[in-house]
Enzyme design. Structure first.
Site, PDB file in Angstrom:
ATOM      1  N   GLU A  59      24.942  49.447  26.474  1.00 50.11           N
ATOM      2  CA  GLU A  59      23.938  49.698  25.426  1.00 50.11           C
ATOM      3  C   GLU A  59      24.330  50.917  24.588  1.00 50.11           C
ATOM      4  O   GLU A  59      23.960  51.019  23.420  1.00 50.11           O
ATOM      5  CB  GLU A  59      22.551  49.907  26.053  1.00 50.11           C
ATOM      6  CG  GLU A  59      22.482  51.084  27.032  1.00 50.11           C
ATOM      7  CD  GLU A  59      21.118  51.267  27.662  1.00 50.11           C
ATOM      8  OE1 GLU A  59      20.212  50.462  27.407  1.00 50.11           O
ATOM      9  OE2 GLU A  59      20.961  52.244  28.437  1.00 50.11           O
ATOM     10  N   ARG A  77      26.888  34.187  21.433  1.00 44.18           N
ATOM     11  CA  ARG A  77      25.518  34.367  21.921  1.00 44.18           C
ATOM     12  C   ARG A  77      25.433  35.736  22.612  1.00 44.18           C
ATOM     13  O   ARG A  77      26.389  36.156  23.272  1.00 44.18           O
ATOM     14  CB  ARG A  77      25.139  33.280  22.933  1.00 44.18           C
ATOM     15  CG  ARG A  77      25.024  31.901  22.344  1.00 44.18           C
ATOM     16  CD  ARG A  77      23.792  31.788  21.438  1.00 44.18           C
ATOM     17  NE  ARG A  77      23.615  30.427  20.970  1.00 44.18           N
ATOM     18  CZ  ARG A  77      24.152  29.924  19.850  1.00 44.18           C
ATOM     19  NH1 ARG A  77      24.922  30.682  19.083  1.00 44.18           N
ATOM     20  NH2 ARG A  77      23.923  28.671  19.493  1.00 44.18           N
ATOM     21  N   ARG A 133      17.167  46.705  36.965  1.00 40.59           N
ATOM     22  CA  ARG A 133      16.499  47.723  37.773  1.00 40.59           C
ATOM     23  C   ARG A 133      15.570  47.125  38.818  1.00 40.59           C
ATOM     24  O   ARG A 133      14.976  47.856  39.616  1.00 40.59           O
ATOM     25  CB  ARG A 133      15.676  48.646  36.862  1.00 40.59           C
ATOM     26  CG  ARG A 133      16.505  49.474  35.934  1.00 40.59           C
ATOM     27  CD  ARG A 133      15.913  50.830  35.675  1.00 40.59           C
ATOM     28  NE  ARG A 133      14.515  50.857  35.384  1.00 40.59           N
ATOM     29  CZ  ARG A 133      13.982  51.323  34.240  1.00 40.59           C
ATOM     30  NH1 ARG A 133      14.769  51.768  33.294  1.00 40.59           N
ATOM     31  NH2 ARG A 133      12.686  51.367  34.087  1.00 40.59           N
ATOM     32  N   THR A 188      14.137  64.152  35.546  1.00 44.42           N
ATOM     33  CA  THR A 188      13.261  64.560  36.650  1.00 44.42           C
ATOM     34  C   THR A 188      13.832  65.772  37.392  1.00 44.42           C
ATOM     35  O   THR A 188      13.109  66.708  37.734  1.00 44.42           O
ATOM     36  CB  THR A 188      13.111  63.377  37.637  1.00 44.42           C
ATOM     37  OG1 THR A 188      12.660  62.248  36.898  1.00 44.42           O
ATOM     38  CG2 THR A 188      12.140  63.691  38.762  1.00 44.42           C
ATOM     39  N   ILE A 248      20.266  53.970  38.148  1.00 44.98           N
ATOM     40  CA  ILE A 248      21.248  52.885  38.105  1.00 44.98           C
ATOM     41  C   ILE A 248      22.462  53.299  37.270  1.00 44.98           C
ATOM     42  O   ILE A 248      23.530  52.743  37.422  1.00 44.98           O
ATOM     43  CB  ILE A 248      20.654  51.569  37.531  1.00 44.98           C
ATOM     44  CG1 ILE A 248      20.185  51.737  36.081  1.00 44.98           C
ATOM     45  CG2 ILE A 248      19.541  51.043  38.413  1.00 44.98           C
ATOM     46  CD1 ILE A 248      19.924  50.413  35.370  1.00 44.98           C
ATOM     47  N   ASP A 249      22.289  54.286  36.380  1.00 47.59           N
ATOM     48  CA  ASP A 249      23.361  54.631  35.420  1.00 47.59           C
ATOM     49  C   ASP A 249      24.539  55.355  36.077  1.00 47.59           C
ATOM     50  O   ASP A 249      25.639  55.356  35.535  1.00 47.59           O
ATOM     51  CB  ASP A 249      22.810  55.536  34.311  1.00 47.59           C
ATOM     52  CG  ASP A 249      21.601  54.937  33.608  1.00 47.59           C
ATOM     53  OD1 ASP A 249      21.449  53.706  33.642  1.00 47.59           O
ATOM     54  OD2 ASP A 249      20.812  55.707  33.035  1.00 47.59           O
TER      55      ASP A 249
HETATM   56  O1  F6P Z   1      18.162  55.473  33.131  1.00 51.24           O
HETATM   57  C1  F6P Z   1      17.909  54.185  33.541  1.00 51.24           C
HETATM   58  C2  F6P Z   1      17.710  53.268  32.367  1.00 51.24           C
HETATM   59  O2  F6P Z   1      17.507  51.963  32.848  1.00 51.24           O
HETATM   60  C3  F6P Z   1      18.827  53.289  31.328  1.00 51.24           C
HETATM   61  O3  F6P Z   1      19.954  52.559  31.733  1.00 51.24           O
HETATM   62  C4  F6P Z   1      18.128  52.752  30.121  1.00 51.24           C
HETATM   63  O4  F6P Z   1      18.735  53.210  28.934  1.00 51.24           O
HETATM   64  C5  F6P Z   1      16.738  53.307  30.265  1.00 51.24           C
HETATM   65  O5  F6P Z   1      16.552  53.628  31.618  1.00 51.24           O
HETATM   66  C6  F6P Z   1      15.657  52.351  29.829  1.00 51.24           C
HETATM   67  O6  F6P Z   1      14.433  53.020  29.864  1.00 51.24           O
HETATM   68  P1  F6P Z   1      13.026  52.287  29.759  1.00 51.24           P
HETATM   69  O7  F6P Z   1      12.739  51.690  31.110  1.00 51.24           O
HETATM   70  O8  F6P Z   1      12.079  53.359  29.423  1.00 51.24           O
HETATM   71  O9  F6P Z   1      13.141  51.219  28.724  1.00 51.24           O
END
Ligand code: F6P
Length: 361
Positions: free
Chosen positions: A234, A280, A289, A117, A138-139
């Site tokens: 991730e 698991r 989020r 953005t 959040i990252d």
């Molecule tokens: O950038 C924030 C984030 O939550 C990342 O941590 C994650 O990889 C991505 O957005 C997930 O995106 P979406 O909401 O499009 O699945």
């Protein structure tokens, strides 16, 4: 002044707090008028996606998650998804955004978002629009600022999730893998992992070796700990391997980047043949989020939202607010293009290593 405002990219807790602060200070101190642009940049591209933002519309939104303006991470005006000959293609429609900005009679545009953005905001500023920015995600992976709002709340959610995994891990004597967001930066996993007492923390900045993780799990078992918690980003991947992709970039027109996902399962598959305990995998996903912002994020978002009006007042377009060394400051929007990463030699990593947390090195 008549100012447009939009929230873009993935939502995060604190966006509404920014909007509230912006409108309150803007109206009360400067007498500005605000036009809310809906669904991120989509609202600059499509007709009728605007609404007035007033003191009334921001009343009571401080503790609310999400964003009252809506958002999108697939509406880049410079790579706008359009159907051409039956196929979705990305087309440069930034002229439409610039035209709409003028039609709306805007004197300036406040964009609240992450790297995507904000860098689009920078590109629009290069086209002559008056753009200022406010960093969120959040990252926490924006190089222009030491902290984005949304991070503290998400780290808190991760910590609570790890706490909850501990009790079930212990009861079943299992290895619990928790997959955490953050794209290519490990800030959330490191913070949540340390706060939640994870035994192994795997982040993108340190490609892991499965043998090293296995050794740690076996050491714990030998010392009487029959369960283990592994926090994995991730974006983490085994040395010599590659990141786990849930959706390729070309499958998501307008977004421009891959969607990550599946690193926890990759790790579990590597570990399973080598350990006796059951494994698991929990993918925490968008829970990270959602919901109300923490008090720290409410304060940071409020400061950013109010402070961005200093940039408007001073005509410092193409800049954004940021936090550096604990102080609110300004930096160029172009800064948002650079990703920030965990300092692998920094204090947090050093202290974590010193108390036996494994990074799979
Ligand atoms: O950038 C924030 C984030 O939550 C990342 O941590 C994650 O990889 C991505 O957005 C997930 O995106 P979406 O909401 O499009 O699945």
């Amino acid at each position: 002044m008549r100012l447009g405002v939009l929230t873009g990219g993935g939502d995060c807790p604190g966006l509404n707090a920014v909007l509230r602060a912006l409108v309150r200070r803007g109206v009360l101190e400067f007498g500005h008028e605000f036009v809310g642009i809906l669904n991120g940049y989509e609202g600059l591209m499509e007709p009728r996606l605007t609404e007035a933002l007033t003191l009334d519309s921001v009343r009571g939104i401080l503790p609310k998650g999400g964003t009252i303006l809506g958002t999108s991470n697939k509406a880049n005006p410079f790579k706008y998804p359009e159907r051409v000959d039956g196929k979705i293609k990305e087309v440069d429609r930034s002229d439409v955004a610039a035209k709409r900005y003028r039609e709306l009679g805007l004197d300036g545009l406040v964009v609240v978002g992450g790297d995507g953005t904000l860098s689009i905001g920078h590109q629009l500023a290069e086209k002559g629009l008056n753009v200022v920015g406010c960093p969120k995600t959040i990252d926490n992976d924006l190089s222009g600022t030491d902290q984005t709002f949304g991070f503290d709340t998400a780290a808190g959610i991760i910590t609570e999730a790890i706490d909850r995994l501990h009790s079930t891990a212990e009861a079943h004597q299992r290895v619990m893998v928790i997959e955490i967001m953050g794209r290519n930066a490990g800030f959330l996993t490191l913070e949540g992992g340390i706060a939640g007492g994870a035994d192994v923390i795997l982040i993108p900045e340190v490609p892991y070796r499965a043998e090293s993780v296995v050794r740690k799990l076996k050491d714990r078992a030998a010392r009487g700990s029959k369960f283990s918690i592994i926090a994995i980003s991730e974006g983490a991947y085994p040395a010599g391997g590659s990141v786990a992709v849930a959706q390729a970039a070309d499958e998501i027109p307008g977004r421009g980047v891959v969607r990550l996902g599946g690193s926890g399962k990759v790790l579990a598959d590597l570990l399973a043949p080598q350990i006796d305990a059951e494994i698991r995998v929990t993918v925490l996903g968008h829970l990270q989020r959602g919901g109300t912002p923490s008090s720290a994020d409410r304060v940071l978002a409020t400061m950013y939202g109010a402070m961005v009006l200093d940039l408007v007042r001073d005509g410092r377009w193409d800049h954004m607010v940021c936090l550096r060394d604990g102080k609110l400051q300004f930096t160029s929007l172009a800064e948002s293009r650079k990703e920030r990463h965990v300092d692998v030699a920094g204090d947090k990593m050093r202290m974590a290593r010193s108390m036996g947390i494994s990074f799979g090195e």
